[in-house]
Design a protein around this motif. Structure first.
Motif, PDB file in Angstrom:
ATOM      1  N   ALA A  17       0.788  -1.471   0.056  1.00  0.00           N
ATOM      2  CA  ALA A  17      -0.012   0.260   0.323  1.00  0.00           C
ATOM      3  C   ALA A  17       0.833   1.490  -0.038  1.00  0.00           C
ATOM      4  O   ALA A  17       0.637   1.998  -1.022  1.00  0.00           O
ATOM      5  CB  ALA A  17      -1.143  -0.216   1.701  1.00  0.00           C
ATOM      6  N   GLU A  21       0.640   3.939  -3.469  1.00  0.00           N
ATOM      7  CA  GLU A  21       0.636   5.189  -2.870  1.00  0.00           C
ATOM      8  C   GLU A  21       2.037   6.157  -3.109  1.00  0.00           C
ATOM      9  O   GLU A  21       1.680   7.006  -3.508  1.00  0.00           O
ATOM     10  CB  GLU A  21       0.389   5.814  -1.543  1.00  0.00           C
ATOM     11  N   GLN A  24       1.993   6.583  -6.860  1.00  0.00           N
ATOM     12  CA  GLN A  24       0.696   7.420  -6.838  1.00  0.00           C
ATOM     13  C   GLN A  24       1.216   9.042  -6.783  1.00  0.00           C
ATOM     14  O   GLN A  24       0.780   9.708  -7.099  1.00  0.00           O
ATOM     15  CB  GLN A  24      -0.238   7.988  -6.384  1.00  0.00           C
ATOM     16  N   LYS A  25       2.101   9.569  -5.707  1.00  0.00           N
ATOM     17  CA  LYS A  25       2.331  10.697  -5.256  1.00  0.00           C
ATOM     18  C   LYS A  25       3.223  10.932  -6.834  1.00  0.00           C
ATOM     19  O   LYS A  25       3.957  12.458  -6.862  1.00  0.00           O
ATOM     20  CB  LYS A  25       3.194  10.707  -3.874  1.00  0.00           C
ATOM     21  N   ALA A  46      -4.904   0.868  -2.418  1.00  0.00           N
ATOM     22  CA  ALA A  46      -4.961   3.124  -2.663  1.00  0.00           C
ATOM     23  C   ALA A  46      -5.701   3.467  -1.409  1.00  0.00           C
ATOM     24  O   ALA A  46      -5.288   4.412  -1.107  1.00  0.00           O
ATOM     25  CB  ALA A  46      -4.898   2.917  -3.709  1.00  0.00           C
ATOM     26  N   ASN A  47      -7.074   2.533  -0.976  1.00  0.00           N
ATOM     27  CA  ASN A  47      -7.524   2.963  -0.660  1.00  0.00           C
ATOM     28  C   ASN A  47      -7.072   2.756   1.627  1.00  0.00           C
ATOM     29  O   ASN A  47      -8.571   2.572   1.898  1.00  0.00           O
ATOM     30  CB  ASN A  47      -9.252   2.891  -0.634  1.00  0.00           C
ATOM     31  N   ILE A  74      -7.999   6.797  -8.846  1.00  0.00           N
ATOM     32  CA  ILE A  74      -6.897   5.286  -8.064  1.00  0.00           C
ATOM     33  C   ILE A  74      -7.639   4.615  -7.994  1.00  0.00           C
ATOM     34  O   ILE A  74      -7.120   3.765  -8.356  1.00  0.00           O
ATOM     35  CB  ILE A  74      -7.152   7.216  -6.635  1.00  0.00           C
ATOM     36  N   CYS A 152      10.362   2.076  -0.690  1.00  0.00           N
ATOM     37  CA  CYS A 152       8.717   1.767   0.464  1.00  0.00           C
ATOM     38  C   CYS A 152      10.158   0.042   1.011  1.00  0.00           C
ATOM     39  O   CYS A 152       8.781  -0.836   0.647  1.00  0.00           O
ATOM     40  CB  CYS A 152       8.005   1.290  -1.026  1.00  0.00           C
TER      41      CYS A 152
END
Length: 162
Positions: A17, A21, A24-25, A46-47, A74, A152
């Motif tokens: 996760a 993220e 995506q950033k 993602a959530n 997303i 990560c």
């Protein structure tokens, strides 16, 4: 030697996760990377921090429209996972993996440039609960993605010639 594949393996759903993220950033969208997880894990990484609380009244039309557009970006990666054997595949490689359904995930991994040994290792690790992020592209795109994913705490990050 232009098109390559980057495979990052994560041992836990939480680390996956964080990696999603981070991508995506950095501006990676749903069409830029794929996620492969064991079928017993959902693709809602993602959530992960989203609240399930609901307002007592529906939001205004403008809010609903903006939320739909933002959520669509997303959620596109996670909305339509494809079941390949005991795995869920979401993202641009889902169609390729679905096309290799006779040979399962192992067959589709060969099209990414992985040899039999690497494919079997990933499949074993997926069966043990690991998850993968797969990105295809040129060297510059994969260099940037590898740099982001390395922050990560991946189990491994490997490149293959597609």
């Amino acid at each position: 030697m232009g098109h390559q594949c980057l495979v990052a393996e994560y041992a836990t759903r939480e680390k996956l996760a964080v990696a999603v993220e981070a991508l995506q950033k950095d501006g990676y969208g749903a069409d830029d990377f794929s996620v492969v997880t064991p079928s017993d894990q959902s693709h809602d990484v993602a959530n992960e921090g989203a609240s399930n609380d609901r307002a007592s009244s529906p939001p205004a039309e403008k809010t609903t429209g903006a939320a739909t557009l933002a959520g669509g970006a997303i959620g596109a990666l996670l909305a339509a996972p494809t079941m390949i054997g005991p795995f869920l595949v979401a993202g641009p490689i889902a169609g390729m993996a679905a096309g290799a359904v006779g040979g399962g995930l192992l067959a589709s991994m060969k099209t990414w440039g992985l040899d039999d040994k690497a494919s079997a290792n990933y499949e074993t690790n997926l069966n043990s609960g690991s998850s993968l992020i797969v990105i295809e592209g040129d060297k510059a795109k994969l260099n940037a993605a590898a740099q982001t994913l390395q922050t990560c705490d991946p189990v491994s990050i490997d490149r293959y010639e597609a």
